[in-house]
Design an enzyme around this catalytic site. Structure first.
Site: not given
Ligand code: ZN
Length: 158
Positions: A46, A51, A88-89, A130-131, A134
């Site tokens: 995701g 991000q 998380c990226l 999660h997304e 953000h």
């Molecule tokens: Zn994330």
């Protein structure tokens, strides 16, 4: 299409509340394509627009071999609680135990500006929460009950 740089850790854009998308422009389509390419390249499941440095309410999520794009996503219902490990990226090497709804309903729009509703459970429900976090400037460490130790991460990656 182009890869975009993934913002990390203390980057202020990760802490900003995003603005809703109101115009469906060619730039929006480019951004969606770039986000998908960037997510696959980084082997994520995701990605949210902040991000890649864009403070807009846009997420992309991988659902098996399909990709879900949701513009202005909003959680309309959540049920059941499940504790599991998340990464998380934007926080490479960090893994956390985060409680999430097990079943989730989300409404939003697709790239054509049409209203969509998504019902998800399990991993997909977790990724969507999660997304969407953000988009509100919330990251996984904010909701973590516990961070995994390096020893636990090594074991997990064995
Ligand atoms: Zn994330």
């Amino acid at each position: 299409m182009a890869l975009r740089y993934i913002r990390k850790k203390m980057d202020p854009v990760l802490r900003k509340k995003t603005a809703p998308v109101s115009r469906f422009t060619p730039q929006l389509l480019d951004l969606l394509d770039d986000m998908i390419e960037t997510m696959f390249e980084a082997e994520g499941i995701g990605l949210a627009a902040p991000q890649v440095g864009i403070s807009k309410s846009i997420i992309v999520v991988r659902n098996e071999d399909k990709v879900l794009e949701i513009i202005n996503p909003e959680i309309i219902n959540g049920e059941g609680e499940e504790l599991d490990i998340e990464g998380c990226l934007s926080f490479p090497g960090v893994y956390a135990e985060v409680p999430r709804f097990n079943r989730l309903g989300v409404k939003g729009m697709n790239r054509a500006g049409k209203s969509i509703t998504i019902n998800a459970q399990g991993l997909m429900s977790r990724v969507l929460q999660h997304e969407i976090d953000h988009l509100h400037g919330i990251v996984l460490i904010d909701k973590a009950l516990r961070l995994l130790t390096q020893e636990e991460i090594n074991k997990m990656n064995e």
